[in-house]
Design a protein around this motif. Sequence first.
Motif, PDB file in Angstrom:
ATOM      1  N   ALA A  35      59.991  46.872  20.966  1.00  0.00           N
ATOM      2  CA  ALA A  35      61.141  45.889  20.386  1.00  0.00           C
ATOM      3  C   ALA A  35      60.739  45.563  19.141  1.00  0.00           C
ATOM      4  CB  ALA A  35      59.711  44.861  21.074  1.00  0.00           C
ATOM      5  N   GLY A  36      62.667  45.452  18.589  1.00  0.00           N
ATOM      6  CA  GLY A  36      62.457  45.138  17.053  1.00  0.00           C
ATOM      7  C   GLY A  36      62.460  46.671  16.238  1.00  0.00           C
ATOM      8  N   CYS A  37      63.036  47.885  16.617  1.00  0.00           N
ATOM      9  CA  CYS A  37      62.901  48.625  16.183  1.00  0.00           C
ATOM     10  C   CYS A  37      64.329  48.601  15.507  1.00  0.00           C
ATOM     11  CB  CYS A  37      63.035  50.157  17.406  1.00  0.00           C
ATOM     12  SG  CYS A  37      63.843  51.653  16.611  1.00  0.00           S
ATOM     13  N   ILE A  38      64.355  48.926  14.054  1.00  0.00           N
ATOM     14  CA  ILE A  38      65.667  49.445  13.189  1.00  0.00           C
ATOM     15  C   ILE A  38      65.953  50.366  13.299  1.00  0.00           C
ATOM     16  CG2 ILE A  38      64.323  47.835  11.660  1.00  0.00           C
ATOM     17  CD1 ILE A  38      64.412  50.620   9.870  1.00  0.00           C
ATOM     18  N   SER A  39      66.252  51.217  14.403  1.00  0.00           N
ATOM     19  CA  SER A  39      67.188  52.506  14.377  1.00  0.00           C
ATOM     20  C   SER A  39      67.030  51.943  16.024  1.00  0.00           C
ATOM     21  CB  SER A  39      66.414  53.213  14.246  1.00  0.00           C
ATOM     22  OG  SER A  39      66.651  53.256  12.543  1.00  0.00           O
ATOM     23  N   ALA A  40      67.421  51.528  16.705  1.00  0.00           N
ATOM     24  CA  ALA A  40      67.761  51.535  18.100  1.00  0.00           C
ATOM     25  C   ALA A  40      68.956  52.296  18.334  1.00  0.00           C
ATOM     26  CB  ALA A  40      68.556  49.563  18.587  1.00  0.00           C
ATOM     27  N   ARG A 139      54.265  52.842   6.208  1.00  0.00           N
ATOM     28  CA  ARG A 139      54.282  52.576   8.462  1.00  0.00           C
ATOM     29  C   ARG A 139      54.458  51.037   8.743  1.00  0.00           C
ATOM     30  NH1 ARG A 139      48.147  54.210   7.382  1.00  0.00           N
ATOM     31  NH2 ARG A 139      48.861  54.131   5.103  1.00  0.00           N
ATOM     32  N   GLY A 140      55.913  51.264   9.755  1.00  0.00           N
ATOM     33  CA  GLY A 140      56.734  49.675   9.869  1.00  0.00           C
ATOM     34  C   GLY A 140      55.499  49.167   9.978  1.00  0.00           C
ATOM     35  N   SER A 141      54.882  49.332  10.832  1.00  0.00           N
ATOM     36  CA  SER A 141      53.836  48.069  11.455  1.00  0.00           C
ATOM     37  C   SER A 141      51.765  48.734  11.469  1.00  0.00           C
ATOM     38  CB  SER A 141      53.561  47.596  12.866  1.00  0.00           C
ATOM     39  OG  SER A 141      53.809  48.662  13.851  1.00  0.00           O
ATOM     40  N   ASP A 142      50.642  47.211  10.647  1.00  0.00           N
ATOM     41  CA  ASP A 142      49.924  48.629  10.120  1.00  0.00           C
ATOM     42  C   ASP A 142      49.098  48.866  11.402  1.00  0.00           C
ATOM     43  OD1 ASP A 142      50.125  47.167   7.910  1.00  0.00           O
ATOM     44  OD2 ASP A 142      49.001  45.482   8.010  1.00  0.00           O
ATOM     45  N   ASN A 143      49.126  49.087  12.823  1.00  0.00           N
ATOM     46  CA  ASN A 143      48.232  49.721  13.266  1.00  0.00           C
ATOM     47  C   ASN A 143      48.802  51.278  13.866  1.00  0.00           C
ATOM     48  OD1 ASN A 143      51.214  49.075  15.280  1.00  0.00           O
ATOM     49  ND2 ASN A 143      51.409  50.467  16.715  1.00  0.00           N
ATOM     50  N   GLN A 144      49.744  51.626  12.817  1.00  0.00           N
ATOM     51  CA  GLN A 144      50.134  52.609  13.263  1.00  0.00           C
ATOM     52  C   GLN A 144      48.867  53.598  11.966  1.00  0.00           C
ATOM     53  OE1 GLN A 144      54.472  52.595  11.538  1.00  0.00           O
ATOM     54  NE2 GLN A 144      55.049  52.524  13.395  1.00  0.00           N
ATOM     55  N   HIS A 205      80.803  39.415   7.495  1.00  0.00           N
ATOM     56  CA  HIS A 205      80.305  39.663   9.232  1.00  0.00           C
ATOM     57  C   HIS A 205      79.535  41.331   9.006  1.00  0.00           C
ATOM     58  CE1 HIS A 205      77.918  39.189  12.780  1.00  0.00           C
ATOM     59  NE2 HIS A 205      79.153  40.662  13.575  1.00  0.00           N
ATOM     60  N   ILE A 206      78.137  41.405   9.504  1.00  0.00           N
ATOM     61  CA  ILE A 206      77.265  42.355   9.697  1.00  0.00           C
ATOM     62  C   ILE A 206      76.418  42.784  10.616  1.00  0.00           C
ATOM     63  CG2 ILE A 206      77.139  43.148   7.035  1.00  0.00           C
ATOM     64  CD1 ILE A 206      74.327  42.967   7.581  1.00  0.00           C
ATOM     65  N   GLN A 207      76.408  43.807  11.805  1.00  0.00           N
ATOM     66  CA  GLN A 207      75.946  44.505  12.727  1.00  0.00           C
ATOM     67  C   GLN A 207      75.079  45.395  12.478  1.00  0.00           C
ATOM     68  OE1 GLN A 207      78.152  45.023  16.058  1.00  0.00           O
ATOM     69  NE2 GLN A 207      76.963  45.390  16.940  1.00  0.00           N
ATOM     70  N   THR A 208      73.995  45.470  12.806  1.00  0.00           N
ATOM     71  CA  THR A 208      72.572  46.382  12.165  1.00  0.00           C
ATOM     72  C   THR A 208      72.292  47.066  13.271  1.00  0.00           C
ATOM     73  OG1 THR A 208      70.326  45.020  12.418  1.00  0.00           O
ATOM     74  CG2 THR A 208      71.818  44.920  10.610  1.00  0.00           C
ATOM     75  N   SER A 209      71.688  48.244  13.940  1.00  0.00           N
ATOM     76  CA  SER A 209      70.901  49.156  14.797  1.00  0.00           C
ATOM     77  C   SER A 209      69.633  48.017  15.090  1.00  0.00           C
ATOM     78  CB  SER A 209      70.941  50.252  14.360  1.00  0.00           C
ATOM     79  OG  SER A 209      70.389  50.841  12.974  1.00  0.00           O
ATOM     80  N   GLN A 210      68.799  47.227  14.454  1.00  0.00           N
ATOM     81  CA  GLN A 210      67.430  46.288  14.697  1.00  0.00           C
ATOM     82  C   GLN A 210      67.991  45.824  16.381  1.00  0.00           C
ATOM     83  OE1 GLN A 210      66.428  43.082  12.175  1.00  0.00           O
ATOM     84  NE2 GLN A 210      64.307  43.922  13.045  1.00  0.00           N
ATOM     85  N   ASP A 211      66.978  46.439  17.112  1.00  0.00           N
ATOM     86  CA  ASP A 211      66.883  45.765  18.147  1.00  0.00           C
ATOM     87  C   ASP A 211      66.690  44.151  18.403  1.00  0.00           C
ATOM     88  OD1 ASP A 211      66.258  45.435  21.168  1.00  0.00           O
ATOM     89  OD2 ASP A 211      64.709  45.583  20.968  1.00  0.00           O
ATOM     90  N   ARG A 212      67.341  43.983  19.625  1.00  0.00           N
ATOM     91  CA  ARG A 212      67.002  42.217  19.367  1.00  0.00           C
ATOM     92  C   ARG A 212      66.439  41.514  20.319  1.00  0.00           C
ATOM     93  NH1 ARG A 212      68.477  40.994  14.079  1.00  0.00           N
ATOM     94  NH2 ARG A 212      70.127  42.278  13.444  1.00  0.00           N
ATOM     95  N   SER A 213      66.075  42.681  21.300  1.00  0.00           N
ATOM     96  CA  SER A 213      65.819  42.396  22.561  1.00  0.00           C
ATOM     97  C   SER A 213      64.152  40.908  22.879  1.00  0.00           C
ATOM     98  CB  SER A 213      64.773  42.945  22.833  1.00  0.00           C
ATOM     99  OG  SER A 213      63.966  44.243  22.803  1.00  0.00           O
ATOM    100  N   ASN A 214      63.018  41.492  20.987  1.00  0.00           N
ATOM    101  CA  ASN A 214      63.013  39.855  20.588  1.00  0.00           C
ATOM    102  C   ASN A 214      62.935  39.595  19.302  1.00  0.00           C
ATOM    103  OD1 ASN A 214      60.487  38.642  20.741  1.00  0.00           O
ATOM    104  ND2 ASN A 214      58.646  40.136  20.852  1.00  0.00           N
ATOM    105  N   ARG A 215      64.455  39.031  18.701  1.00  0.00           N
ATOM    106  CA  ARG A 215      64.949  38.769  17.611  1.00  0.00           C
ATOM    107  C   ARG A 215      64.090  37.706  17.849  1.00  0.00           C
ATOM    108  NH1 ARG A 215      71.327  38.021  16.037  1.00  0.00           N
ATOM    109  NH2 ARG A 215      70.757  36.767  14.207  1.00  0.00           N
ATOM    110  N   ALA A 216      63.922  36.318  18.577  1.00  0.00           N
ATOM    111  CA  ALA A 216      63.337  35.138  18.600  1.00  0.00           C
ATOM    112  C   ALA A 216      61.965  34.990  16.998  1.00  0.00           C
ATOM    113  CB  ALA A 216      62.761  34.333  19.497  1.00  0.00           C
ATOM    114  N   SER A 217      61.694  36.538  17.099  1.00  0.00           N
ATOM    115  CA  SER A 217      60.223  36.335  16.320  1.00  0.00           C
ATOM    116  C   SER A 217      60.514  36.775  14.898  1.00  0.00           C
ATOM    117  CB  SER A 217      59.365  37.522  16.707  1.00  0.00           C
ATOM    118  OG  SER A 217      58.906  37.708  18.045  1.00  0.00           O
ATOM    119  N   HIS A 218      61.835  36.617  14.608  1.00  0.00           N
ATOM    120  CA  HIS A 218      62.541  36.725  13.029  1.00  0.00           C
ATOM    121  C   HIS A 218      63.383  36.315  12.614  1.00  0.00           C
ATOM    122  CE1 HIS A 218      59.703  41.010  13.192  1.00  0.00           C
ATOM    123  NE2 HIS A 218      60.365  41.091  13.793  1.00  0.00           N
ATOM    124  N   ASP A 219      63.619  35.364  13.612  1.00  0.00           N
ATOM    125  CA  ASP A 219      64.966  34.682  13.396  1.00  0.00           C
ATOM    126  C   ASP A 219      64.043  32.681  12.502  1.00  0.00           C
ATOM    127  OD1 ASP A 219      67.364  35.317  15.732  1.00  0.00           O
ATOM    128  OD2 ASP A 219      66.729  36.626  13.716  1.00  0.00           O
TER     129      ASP A 219
END
Length: 219
Positions: A35-40, A139-144, A205-219
């Motif tokens: 979820a949230g991957c920038i390379s969906a 790293r994209g997140s600290d668990n990595q 207007h830009i459209q990115t390849s980021q996964d939006r399935s959990n977008r509410a966490s970032h907006d």
Amino acid sequence: MTTPLALSRLHFPVTTLGPGSRIGIWFQGCSIRCAGCISADTWAQKRGMTTVEEVVETVARWIPHANGITISGGEPFEQPGALETLLRAIRKASQLDVLVYSGFPVENLEHHLRNMDGLIDALISDPYEIGSTQTLALRGSDNQRLHLLTELGKARLASYERPVRRDERRLDMMVDLSGEIWMAGIPGNEDLNRLARLMASQGHHIQTSQDRSNRASHD
């Protein structure tokens, strides 16, 4: 005999995914789908079909000018045969360090890593976690986790076992022949949203390849 490989893209130079100017190789296809991957755009299977031999032919002209190679995706270990063949060809053609990103825990890769012993100098493992903090270099997140698998890997990448520096919060930006713009690197959780808002404020207007399935966490 050729070895099939599903490839998303190749690029040189990449300066944001390891030390120096690097050859970037992105595999196509990923079943992990964090979820949230920038390379969906790299999730879909059986796209960008080519061969390892064609990839090696392309990167060969960059090897004399490169400081290292970074392989990401997509998920490289979902094409283990192609990955191993590619790594052997790279090792034969150069003495560059090889950094591989995987969304799998390293414990799930032990069989593959035995088969590829000495071919991967450093590995960053584990899935991206959208809710995790993001303070560590490369790293994209600290668990990595960063795993230094060879002496070359230790010499080249041991210094990245640390917090990310402010000057490393940047992205490489490229434009392909079709006019599509894409970026390489590890953006912060809000960076792409800020970019979209900035462009919108200027009438774009830009459209990115980021996964939006959990977008509410970032907006």
